[in-house]
Write a protein that holds these residues in place. Sequence first.
Motif, short mmCIF file in Angstrom:
data_model
loop_
_atom_site.label_atom_id
_atom_site.label_comp_id
_atom_site.label_asym_id
_atom_site.label_seq_id
_atom_site.Cartn_x
_atom_site.Cartn_y
_atom_site.Cartn_z
N PHE B 33 20.96 86.13 114.38
CA PHE B 33 20.94 87.39 115.12
C PHE B 33 21.96 88.37 114.54
O PHE B 33 23.03 87.95 114.07
N TYR B 35 24.00 91.65 116.14
CA TYR B 35 24.30 92.48 117.30
C TYR B 35 25.25 93.60 116.87
O TYR B 35 26.05 93.46 115.95
N GLN B 37 28.25 95.97 118.66
CA GLN B 37 29.10 96.01 119.84
C GLN B 37 29.85 97.33 119.89
O GLN B 37 30.57 97.69 118.96
N MET B 88 31.29 97.79 115.60
CA MET B 88 31.55 96.40 115.26
C MET B 88 30.20 95.69 115.20
O MET B 88 29.38 95.82 116.12
N LEU B 90 28.24 92.05 114.82
CA LEU B 90 28.43 90.61 115.02
C LEU B 90 27.17 89.85 114.63
O LEU B 90 26.07 90.20 115.08
N PHE B 103 29.15 82.58 116.79
CA PHE B 103 29.38 83.91 116.26
C PHE B 103 30.31 83.91 115.06
O PHE B 103 31.24 83.09 114.97
N GLY B 104 30.07 84.87 114.17
CA GLY B 104 31.02 85.18 113.13
C GLY B 104 32.16 86.00 113.71
O GLY B 104 32.16 86.36 114.89
N GLN B 105 33.12 86.33 112.86
CA GLN B 105 34.32 87.03 113.31
C GLN B 105 34.10 88.52 113.46
O GLN B 105 34.96 89.23 113.99
N GLY B 106 32.95 89.01 113.00
CA GLY B 106 32.65 90.42 113.15
C GLY B 106 33.03 91.24 111.94
O GLY B 106 33.96 90.90 111.20
#
Lengths: 114, 112
Positions: B33, B35, B37, B88, B90, B103-106
């Motif tokens: 995915f 996303y 933010q 941001m 993600l 999740f990755g760190q963004g």
Amino acid sequence: AQSVTQPDIHITVSEGASLELRCNYSYGATPYLFWYVQSPGQGLQLLLKYFSGDTLVQGIKGFEAEFKRSQSSFNLRKPSVHWSDAAEYFCAVVPSRGSYIPTFGRGTSLIVHP
Amino acid sequence: DVKVTQSSRYLVKRTGEKVFLECVQDMDHENMFWYRQDPGLGLRLIYFSYDVKMKEKGDIPEGYSVSREKKERFSLILESASTNQTSMYLCASSYQGGTEAFFGQGTRLTVV
């Protein structure tokens, strides 16, 4: 369409006080339910999850959440907050059938006063 | 330890540039995915993929495309970056059965 509501944008508590973050969802059937925490500048970390069974679930860092089917709620609680708990908290739902795509609430920012 | 890795923590790009955000997971997850933010808006789904070369639009796909040539890698592409894409980003992955997303760190992208 499913939706997740976190009614509190910000919550401020004193260190050592108890905490409850609210989450309500709208979905035809009981979905899978999650709480995530995000520290500043970081990705999301899973705190706890509910799939079925016991409606009170325990998570990491001393957090717990209670699923209430009648209220379509999944509120997060902690009996005594530590300064390191200051972060953004997200409630999420995943359909128990079908697409398995997570839908997130808008988040609640927790501020902890010393 | 499970891992989702995003190629950059911070990016600054100019308006009109083509931007690639890369994401790699080492858990053999089927679902991936992207996303976005933004403050007060939570996480909004841009695109997702449930298999190699498969992709589906999320809630806000306009101005973005994705590529998944290998199971472990999911790329987000901004065809022509604009200032309203400053955000941001993600990346996340999960097993097909709907378990939790990792999740990755963004990547904090700034378009100037």
